[in-house]
Structures are given as structure tokens and as C-alpha cells.
Write a protein that holds these residues in place. Structure first.
Motif, PDB file in Angstrom:
ATOM      1  N   GLU A 116       0.825  -1.216   0.000  1.00 62.13           N
ATOM      2  CA  GLU A 116       0.000   0.000   0.000  1.00 62.13           C
ATOM      3  C   GLU A 116       0.861   1.269   0.000  1.00 62.13           C
ATOM      4  O   GLU A 116       0.467   2.284   0.561  1.00 62.13           O
ATOM      5  N   ILE A 117       2.041   1.208  -0.603  1.00 59.08           N
ATOM      6  CA  ILE A 117       2.970   2.326  -0.526  1.00 59.08           C
ATOM      7  C   ILE A 117       2.335   3.643  -0.994  1.00 59.08           C
ATOM      8  O   ILE A 117       2.497   4.687  -0.342  1.00 59.08           O
ATOM      9  N   THR A 118       1.610   3.628  -2.083  1.00 58.90           N
ATOM     10  CA  THR A 118       1.005   4.856  -2.616  1.00 58.90           C
ATOM     11  C   THR A 118       0.004   5.452  -1.640  1.00 58.90           C
ATOM     12  O   THR A 118       0.011   6.660  -1.364  1.00 58.90           O
ATOM     13  N   ASN A 119      -0.867   4.607  -1.091  1.00 57.69           N
ATOM     14  CA  ASN A 119      -1.873   5.084  -0.143  1.00 57.69           C
ATOM     15  C   ASN A 119      -1.249   5.542   1.167  1.00 57.69           C
ATOM     16  O   ASN A 119      -1.689   6.534   1.757  1.00 57.69           O
ATOM     17  N   LEU A 120      -0.240   4.835   1.638  1.00 60.01           N
ATOM     18  CA  LEU A 120       0.416   5.220   2.883  1.00 60.01           C
ATOM     19  C   LEU A 120       1.086   6.585   2.740  1.00 60.01           C
ATOM     20  O   LEU A 120       1.014   7.424   3.647  1.00 60.01           O
ATOM     21  N   GLU A 121       1.739   6.809   1.625  1.00 55.32           N
ATOM     22  CA  GLU A 121       2.380   8.107   1.390  1.00 55.32           C
ATOM     23  C   GLU A 121       1.341   9.233   1.353  1.00 55.32           C
ATOM     24  O   GLU A 121       1.585  10.345   1.821  1.00 55.32           O
ATOM     25  N   ARG A 122       0.187   8.930   0.800  1.00 54.68           N
ATOM     26  CA  ARG A 122      -0.843   9.951   0.599  1.00 54.68           C
ATOM     27  C   ARG A 122      -1.652  10.225   1.866  1.00 54.68           C
ATOM     28  O   ARG A 122      -1.986  11.384   2.162  1.00 54.68           O
ATOM     29  N   TYR A 123      -1.964   9.185   2.642  1.00 55.68           N
ATOM     30  CA  TYR A 123      -2.949   9.329   3.704  1.00 55.68           C
ATOM     31  C   TYR A 123      -2.415   9.178   5.133  1.00 55.68           C
ATOM     32  O   TYR A 123      -3.010   9.729   6.065  1.00 55.68           O
TER      33      TYR A 123
END
Length: 348
Positions: A30-37
């Protein structure tokens, strides 16, 4: 029953914190979501909390990102699950590891692809003043995208939320959504966690609530500041996969809950089936059927707009009669596919 949810007073967000809380998030690639949220969760307006992120065998850079973030935020604790045949793969194992690592009794759950509506989310989801309350059911709408699938997903989420929140208000809580809910760590271990349904991949949220929630120990939270937005599925196949998981968990609900929910589905099926059948009879019969359908839509027009506004889906108010029919046929189809399709479904 839905009318009570439309009329109930929306709770105020407390100005102060009562007890420290632990936020549990499970992430698999979930790297993209973790960076974003994740930063929005780490920067909540709450004096004493920790965020436990369980990295479940990710290979997309999640580990490196969390290592860097852990150096910046003292309140962040990372739990890493490695590939090992001795461990049971799946979200329930990841959630259990997160709960074990939590240092506070009051646990707030969300997902890696979720973002709180406000910095006061934890204030809204904190432990209630009533010490008898062990479970808090929150609400998590999906972000808006321009597609029929998105409208259908959001309407289905609205319908599901109206149902479980209304039942909880009536003293019959039967499910919760893991994107936004809270309960006590002590409740989890007192009831042996997920032991009763560890053999199925889904149910870390709704089955736990179904087994242990009652009219005395459960409250709901619908204040907009205590809501959590989530990324919706972008493909029909992904949505079908998600609903298949949910369908599998529903088989393990308490008998009285399965009976009531089945009655709802049967009543809706009979309503549309009877309407369709009337179209083959006399003109007078067609007028009567159209009148009943129109009256049904009128009643919902009086109730749904306020609920849609409360649950952050106001833009769907003009489309709900069409979406209601589409959702009925989609869920009916999904029910048949779930019964006769392959049984193994993973959480990621």
C-alpha cells in the motif's frame, strides 16, 4: 427504522480527550496510499495516541517508507510480518498482530487507503463517557469518481451504512466496517479474538461486531468530522471480489440477523418481481403497480435526502431510484456467483 437514523441528534465532537488510543492499520503493498494518507492520521488533534501500522509481507517499498516515517514520528509503531509457513496468512492475523502491539486499551481501526474527514477524527471516535460501551461503530464513505461503478459503490455503501447504523440505534447491532470503528483491546482478548472464524478470509470487522456487540455496549458515530473517506474500487472485477468476501462473512452472522437481513432482500425481490408481473396484466393493474412504485419512491424521497446529506452522499439524491434498482440486480447476481464460484478469496 431508517427514519430514526434521519431524526437522531448528531453527536458533538468532544473538545478534550478522555483516554489514550491506539490506531490500527494493516497494509499489504500500500505504498502509494500510505504516502498519501498516513500523515493525516499521524497529525490528528489528539494529545495521546499511537499509530500501529502492520506491514503484511509487502514488497513494493512499504517497508522502507515506514522505516523513514518511524524516525519522524515517535507515535508511529511498525509491526512487520515476514513470509513464514508457520504463520497464518491473511488480514485477521495482521490485525491480531497489530492489536497485540497496541499499548492502549481503546483501539481505533482504519485502512491504509483511508483519510479522516478532519483532524478531530480521533476525538470523535475516542472511548465514550459511558464505561459500559466497548464498541463504537463509525462510518466511512467512498471518494467520488466520475463513473457508474463509483455511483453504484457509493450507493451500496450508503444503503449498508443506513442499515447497520439504524439497527444499532434500535439496540440490534449486527456489523461494523473496519475502515472506521473502535473497540476495546480487552474485549478482543476476552473473547479469544477471531478464533471462531479464523478459517475464512473476511470478517475481521463485521463478524467480530456481530458476535460481541449488543444494545448495552455499542454506540454509533455519524458526525461528519468523525467520518473517514476511502478509495473505492476502480474496476467491476475488484468490486465483485470485494462483495464476494462480504457475502462469505454474512453466512456466519447470528441466526436472528441472517433472518432479518434475508427478509429485507426477499421483500425487495418480491416488490420488483410483483411490479414486473403487473406489466403483463390489464392497463388498470399497470396503473396500480405504477402508483405503488411511485408511492414507495415518494416515501424514500422524504427520508433519504437527509440521510444522504448526513452520510456525505448528497450528490446521489436525484439518482437513488435508478441506483436502487441497479444495486438490487447487481447484488442478486453477485449472490449467485458467490454461491457457485470458487471459495478461496484473499484479503489482498
Amino acid at each position: 427504522m431508517h427514519l430514526k437514523l434521519a431524526q437522531v441528534r448528531v453527536e458533538e465532537i468532544p473538545e478534550t480527550a478522555k483516554e489514550p488510543v491506539s490506531v490500527i492499520i494493516c497494509a499489504r503493498n500500500e505504498i502509494t496510499n500510505l504516502e498519501r494518507y498516513l500523515p493525516s492520521i499521524l497529525n490528528q488533534n489528539y494529545p495521546d495516541f499511537q499509530v500501529v501500522v502492520v506491514n503484511d509481507r509487502s514488497w513494493d517499498g512499504t517497508e522502507e517508507f515506514l522505516e523513514q516515517l518511524e524516525k519522524q514520528y515517535s507515535k508511529l509503531k511498525v509491526v512487520k510480518i515476514l513470509d513464514n509457513d508457520k504463520f497464518i496468512a491473511g488480514k485477521k492475523f495482521a490485525v491480531t498482530m497489530g492489536i497485540k502491539a497496541a499499548k492502549h486499551d481503546w483501539l481505533v481501526f482504519t485502512d491504509a487507503d483511508c483519510i479522516p474527514e478532519s483532524d478531530n477524527w480521533l476525538l470523535g471516535m475516542q472511548q465514550p463517557t459511558d464505561e459500559n460501551v466497548e464498541i463504537v461503530l463509525g462510518y466511512s464513505p467512498y471518494l467520488k469518481r466520475r463513473s457508474l461503478l463509483n455511483a453504484l459503490i457509493r450507493f451500496e455503501t450508503f444503503f449498508t451504512a443506513v442499515n447497520y447504523l439504524s439497527f444499532a440505534l434500535k439496540g440490534m447491532p449486527y456489523m461494523g466496517v473496519g475502515r472506521n470503528m473502535a473497540y476495546k483491546k480487552s474485549l478482543f482478548f476476552k473473547n479469544k479474538g477471531f478464533a471462531a472464524h479464523m478459517h475464512i478470509p473476511s470478517g475481521d470487522d463485521d463478524l467480530f461486531v456481530n458476535a460481541h456487540a449488543n444494545k448495552h455496549n455499542t454506540q454509533i458515530r455519524i458526525n461528519k468530522e468523525s467520518q473517514v473517506w476511502s478509495e473505492p474500487n476502480q474496476t467491476w472485477s475488484g468490486y465483485l471480489k470485494q462483495k464476494k468476501r462480504h457475502f462469505g462473512a454474512g453466512k456466519f452472522y447470528k441466526s436472528e440477523h441472517k433472518f432479518i437481513l434475508s427478509l429485507q432482500i426477499i421483500a425487495q425481490f418480491m416488490f420488483y418481481a410483483a411490479f414486473a408481473a403487473c406489466m403483463f396484466f390489464s392497463l388498470e393493474t399497470r396503473y396500480i403497480a405504477a402508483g405503488i412504485l411511485g408511492f414507495s419512491i415518494l416515501i424514500r424521497c422524504l427520508i433519504y435526502p437527509k440521510l444522504l446529506n448526513r452520510l456525505n452522499y448528497r450528490d446521489l439524491r436525484w439518482w437513488f431510484p435508478i441506483l436502487d434498482i441497479l444495486l438490487f440486480f447487481f447484488l442478486t447476481l453477485n449472490g449467485f456467483l458467490s454461491m457457485f464460484g470458487k471459495k478461496k478469496v484473499s484479503w489482498k
